[in-house]
Design an enzyme around this catalytic site. Structure first.
Site, PDB file in Angstrom:
ATOM      1  N   LEU A 234       0.852  -1.191   0.000  1.00 49.31           N
ATOM      2  CA  LEU A 234       0.000   0.000   0.000  1.00 49.31           C
ATOM      3  C   LEU A 234       0.885   1.237   0.000  1.00 49.31           C
ATOM      4  O   LEU A 234       1.903   1.275   0.680  1.00 49.31           O
ATOM      5  CB  LEU A 234      -0.878   0.055   1.256  1.00 49.31           C
ATOM      6  CG  LEU A 234      -2.081  -0.876   1.335  1.00 49.31           C
ATOM      7  CD1 LEU A 234      -2.925  -0.494   2.537  1.00 49.31           C
ATOM      8  CD2 LEU A 234      -2.913  -0.819   0.086  1.00 49.31           C
ATOM      9  N   GLY A 235       0.456   2.238  -0.727  1.00 49.64           N
ATOM     10  CA  GLY A 235       1.188   3.498  -0.700  1.00 49.64           C
ATOM     11  C   GLY A 235       2.400   3.528  -1.601  1.00 49.64           C
ATOM     12  O   GLY A 235       3.012   4.563  -1.792  1.00 49.64           O
ATOM     13  N   LYS A 236       2.767   2.387  -2.168  1.00 47.55           N
ATOM     14  CA  LYS A 236       4.028   2.313  -2.916  1.00 47.55           C
ATOM     15  C   LYS A 236       3.806   2.804  -4.350  1.00 47.55           C
ATOM     16  O   LYS A 236       4.484   3.694  -4.826  1.00 47.55           O
ATOM     17  CB  LYS A 236       4.496   0.861  -2.931  1.00 47.55           C
ATOM     18  CG  LYS A 236       5.940   0.692  -3.243  1.00 47.55           C
ATOM     19  CD  LYS A 236       6.787   0.779  -2.012  1.00 47.55           C
ATOM     20  CE  LYS A 236       8.242   0.921  -2.315  1.00 47.55           C
ATOM     21  NZ  LYS A 236       9.028   0.971  -1.112  1.00 47.55           N
ATOM     22  N   ARG A 237       2.852   2.207  -5.005  1.00 51.50           N
ATOM     23  CA  ARG A 237       2.638   2.464  -6.421  1.00 51.50           C
ATOM     24  C   ARG A 237       1.814   3.735  -6.593  1.00 51.50           C
ATOM     25  O   ARG A 237       2.176   4.637  -7.321  1.00 51.50           O
ATOM     26  CB  ARG A 237       1.898   1.257  -6.998  1.00 51.50           C
ATOM     27  CG  ARG A 237       1.726   1.303  -8.486  1.00 51.50           C
ATOM     28  CD  ARG A 237       2.928   0.628  -9.106  1.00 51.50           C
ATOM     29  NE  ARG A 237       2.867   0.590 -10.545  1.00 51.50           N
ATOM     30  CZ  ARG A 237       2.393  -0.444 -11.225  1.00 51.50           C
ATOM     31  NH1 ARG A 237       1.876  -1.464 -10.595  1.00 51.50           N
ATOM     32  NH2 ARG A 237       2.439  -0.438 -12.528  1.00 51.50           N
TER      33      ARG A 237
END
Ligand code: GLU
Length: 300
Positions: A234-237
């Site tokens: 989560l939050g990465k891409r």
């Protein structure tokens, strides 16, 4: 089930967010696990902002992370530490490791290293010369480093084969996470690290640094990473939106369920601090699902 950590005021835990984005449901879940594990053990819980990578920092993220933690009822002990204020200490250790021959300068380009897929082939290992504009790499031993995670069990890596000599100071002068995290956990007296399972792979490098620098080895508990349908963290891409204060109660309950912890319907209207107080008394680390990742979509 008995608690896996005997209640003791000697316990020091911490949450160490990187301000490259807002807190999201995944980092909330990791923060919650480390908070409950520390408080259930009668321990301290510290907050450290890992802000050593200005190019990756998102404007406003530090402030938003602190606001979200407060709105979600977390209380940390003492002043928050900012890694950006500790650069001198990190650089002193890098210089010492170089003088002692444990680390060396490396001016390999990204392009040169591309074919090796993240494993450093050792081109500069024996160059033994001064270089301008160079990264600093730590020489890793030809041996295994492993530990027993409280949740994930045995985890081992052969550092030379699986990782290779790794960067502790980048070419642009920025200090690598692996070094800063080890120095700060020791400096802050952290006894127990509870964090996302994406960092399991980094732990043997950190164990080697601890051994090399004569620092104590903390206990580890790596909780499942919450992932998106495409398998990404989560939050990465995609940049996650900030956690909304009005969602604190349902999201804390959801995070508790993701961690395998009990909840009860009376908590549906409770304040965040009431949920945390209840969850501390019911915390049982052995109930956390023993897996590396959980799909967010499948969580209740
Ligand atoms: N700063 C790291 C992150 O946000 C966590 C570091 C750690 O818990 O060791 O992913």
């Amino acid at each position: 089930m008995p608690p896996t950590v005997t209640p003791s005021s000697a316990y020091v835990g911490r949450f160490a967010p990187t301000p490259s984005g807002y807190l999201h449901f995944g980092s909330l879940t990791a923060a919650l696990a480390s908070y409950l594990d520390a408080r259930a053990a009668g321990g301290r819980w510290l907050l450290r902002m890992e802000d050593i990578d200005p190019p990756r920092e998102m404007t406003g993220a530090q402030h938003a992370i602190l606001q979200a933690l407060e709105a979600y009822g977390f209380e940390w002990d003492g002043q928050m530490v900012r890694q950006s204020e500790r650069l001198d200490s990190y650089n002193a250790v890098v210089d010492r490791l170089r003088q002692d021959g444990h680390a060396y300068a490396c001016n390999c380009s990204r392009k040169q290293l591309e074919p090796f897929g993240g494993h450093y082939p050792g081109f500069c290992r024996d160059a033994g010369r001064e270089m301008e504009n160079a990264a600093v790499r730590l020489r890793v031993p030809d041996g295994e480093y492993g530990f027993t995670d409280r949740l994930q069990g045995e985890f081992r890596q052969h550092l030379a084969r699986d990782v290779g000599d790794f960067v502790i100071r980048r070419r642009d002068g920025l200090i690598a996470y692996q070094l800063a995290v080890v120095l700060d956990d020791a400096w802050q007296g952290v006894t127990d690290i509870v964090r996302g399972a994406d960092l399991l792979d980094s732990t043997p490098r950190q164990l080697y640094l601890q051994a090399l620098l004569g620092l104590p080895q903390p206990r580890y508990l790596h909780v499942p990473l919450i992932i998106q349908p495409d398998g990404h963290k989560l939050g990465k891409r995609y940049r996650s939106p900030p956690l909304q204060p009005e969602e604190a109660t349902p999201l804390l309950l959801r995070a508790l369920r993701a961690l395998g912890q009990p909840t009860e319907s009376a908590l549906d209207d409770a304040l965040p601090c009431e949920i945390l107080a209840w969850a501390i008394t019911h915390w049982d680390a052995t109930r956390v699902p023993r897996c590396r990742s959980l799909a967010e979509a499948q969580l209740r």
